[in-house]
Design a protein around this motif. Structure first.
Motif, PDB file in Angstrom:
ATOM      1  N   UNK A   1      -2.978  14.931   3.754  1.00 41.28           N
ATOM      2  CA  UNK A   1      -2.290  14.124   4.735  1.00 41.28           C
ATOM      3  C   UNK A   1      -1.060  13.484   4.081  1.00 41.28           C
ATOM      4  N   UNK A   2       0.084  13.734   4.611  1.00 38.21           N
ATOM      5  CA  UNK A   2       1.326  13.188   4.073  1.00 38.21           C
ATOM      6  C   UNK A   2       1.612  11.826   4.707  1.00 38.21           C
ATOM      7  N   UNK A   3       2.053  10.888   3.844  1.00 39.28           N
ATOM      8  CA  UNK A   3       2.447   9.579   4.342  1.00 39.28           C
ATOM      9  C   UNK A   3       3.827   9.249   3.790  1.00 39.28           C
ATOM     10  N   UNK A   4       4.500   8.338   4.454  1.00 45.55           N
ATOM     11  CA  UNK A   4       5.821   7.933   3.992  1.00 45.55           C
ATOM     12  C   UNK A   4       5.689   6.950   2.836  1.00 45.55           C
ATOM     13  N   UNK A   5       6.786   6.741   2.153  1.00 43.52           N
ATOM     14  CA  UNK A   5       6.810   5.788   1.045  1.00 43.52           C
ATOM     15  C   UNK A   5       6.487   4.385   1.572  1.00 43.52           C
ATOM     16  N   UNK A   6       7.036   4.027   2.710  1.00 43.34           N
ATOM     17  CA  UNK A   6       6.763   2.714   3.301  1.00 43.34           C
ATOM     18  C   UNK A   6       5.278   2.558   3.627  1.00 43.34           C
ATOM     19  N   UNK A   7       4.677   3.587   4.190  1.00 42.79           N
ATOM     20  CA  UNK A   7       3.245   3.535   4.496  1.00 42.79           C
ATOM     21  C   UNK A   7       2.422   3.388   3.221  1.00 42.79           C
ATOM     22  N   UNK A   8       2.818   4.075   2.166  1.00 38.06           N
ATOM     23  CA  UNK A   8       2.091   3.987   0.891  1.00 38.06           C
ATOM     24  C   UNK A   8       2.225   2.600   0.282  1.00 38.06           C
ATOM     25  N   UNK A   9       3.412   2.010   0.415  1.00 32.35           N
ATOM     26  CA  UNK A   9       3.618   0.641  -0.055  1.00 32.35           C
ATOM     27  C   UNK A   9       2.686  -0.313   0.676  1.00 32.35           C
ATOM     28  N   UNK A  10       2.630  -0.204   1.975  1.00 33.45           N
ATOM     29  CA  UNK A  10       1.773  -1.083   2.767  1.00 33.45           C
ATOM     30  C   UNK A  10       0.300  -0.872   2.430  1.00 33.45           C
ATOM     31  N   UNK A  11      -0.074   0.354   2.160  1.00 32.58           N
ATOM     32  CA  UNK A  11      -1.443   0.643   1.751  1.00 32.58           C
ATOM     33  C   UNK A  11      -1.766  -0.063   0.436  1.00 32.58           C
ATOM     34  N   UNK A  12      -0.849   0.008  -0.497  1.00 32.41           N
ATOM     35  CA  UNK A  12      -1.031  -0.635  -1.802  1.00 32.41           C
ATOM     36  C   UNK A  12      -1.104  -2.158  -1.662  1.00 32.41           C
ATOM     37  N   UNK A  13      -0.434  -2.701  -0.667  1.00 34.24           N
ATOM     38  CA  UNK A  13      -0.450  -4.147  -0.408  1.00 34.24           C
ATOM     39  C   UNK A  13      -1.567  -4.542   0.553  1.00 34.24           C
ATOM     40  N   UNK A  14      -2.471  -3.616   0.803  1.00 28.46           N
ATOM     41  CA  UNK A  14      -3.634  -3.848   1.669  1.00 28.46           C
ATOM     42  C   UNK A  14      -3.226  -4.260   3.080  1.00 28.46           C
ATOM     43  N   UNK A  15      -2.137  -3.713   3.534  1.00 26.07           N
ATOM     44  CA  UNK A  15      -1.618  -3.945   4.886  1.00 26.07           C
ATOM     45  C   UNK A  15      -1.395  -5.423   5.198  1.00 26.07           C
ATOM     46  N   UNK A  16      -1.089  -6.196   4.170  1.00 24.17           N
ATOM     47  CA  UNK A  16      -0.747  -7.602   4.370  1.00 24.17           C
ATOM     48  C   UNK A  16       0.709  -7.665   4.823  1.00 24.17           C
ATOM     49  N   UNK A  17       0.957  -8.394   5.850  1.00 23.30           N
ATOM     50  CA  UNK A  17       2.308  -8.499   6.392  1.00 23.30           C
ATOM     51  C   UNK A  17       3.062  -9.649   5.746  1.00 23.30           C
ATOM     52  N   UNK A  18       3.340  -9.494   4.454  1.00 22.62           N
ATOM     53  CA  UNK A  18       4.118 -10.507   3.765  1.00 22.62           C
ATOM     54  C   UNK A  18       5.539 -10.539   4.307  1.00 22.62           C
ATOM     55  N   UNK A  19       6.066  -9.354   4.615  1.00 23.54           N
ATOM     56  CA  UNK A  19       7.426  -9.213   5.110  1.00 23.54           C
ATOM     57  C   UNK A  19       7.451  -8.195   6.246  1.00 23.54           C
ATOM     58  N   UNK A  20       8.587  -8.130   6.907  1.00 23.65           N
ATOM     59  CA  UNK A  20       8.790  -7.108   7.945  1.00 23.65           C
ATOM     60  C   UNK A  20       9.118  -5.782   7.276  1.00 23.65           C
ATOM     61  N   UNK A  21       8.962  -4.693   8.015  1.00 19.44           N
ATOM     62  CA  UNK A  21       9.248  -3.361   7.478  1.00 19.44           C
ATOM     63  C   UNK A  21      10.673  -3.253   6.942  1.00 19.44           C
ATOM     64  N   UNK A  22      11.607  -3.912   7.611  1.00 19.25           N
ATOM     65  CA  UNK A  22      13.001  -3.860   7.168  1.00 19.25           C
ATOM     66  C   UNK A  22      13.153  -4.478   5.776  1.00 19.25           C
ATOM     67  N   UNK A  23      12.423  -5.553   5.544  1.00 18.16           N
ATOM     68  CA  UNK A  23      12.493  -6.210   4.237  1.00 18.16           C
ATOM     69  C   UNK A  23      11.800  -5.364   3.172  1.00 18.16           C
TER      70      UNK A  23
END
Length: 120
Positions: A1-23
């Protein structure tokens, strides 16, 4: 399953919304990653980990932001959260030190770590 770099970042951060996707995208671009590219661990892991460090250091340096994201169920103080974030940052730095740098042409990118008193 391919994921984007942004999705992988969010996965590594345990989907915590520290910032918006743009940030998050700004942090990724600062580390030469395109948020919409397909994540390739061999080529991108180090840069992604550096991005995570940047994000966590931003959290550590902004007490107001830490207050906004603290979880009332954990009952951790700001100083305890700070210590936990610092520990996580150091663990990520230690992990980076063990990874080969795909941009290093002669394969010596991590040798300095063997002879350094300070880890970072």
């Amino acid at each position: 399953m391919a994921i984007t770099v942004l999705e992988r970042l969010k996965l590594e951060l345990h989907h915590k919304d520290y910032f918006k996707d743009e940030e998050y995208s700004i942090y990724l671009k600062e580390n030469n990653l395109d948020p919409i590219d397909t994540y390739n661990k061999e080529e991108m892991q180090r840069k992604l980990l550096f991005t995570i460090i940047d994000i966590l250091e931003t959290l550590v340096n902004d007490i107001d932001l830490m207050r906004k994201i603290e979880d009332p169920t954990t009952q951790l103080s700001i100083s305890e959260c700070y210590k936990l974030l610092e520990t996580r940052i150091q663990k990520i730095k230690d992990r980076i030190a063990t990874l080969p740098d795909p941009d290093d042409e002669d394969g010596n990118s991590n040798i300095f770590m063997l002879f350094s008193k300070n880890r970072w």
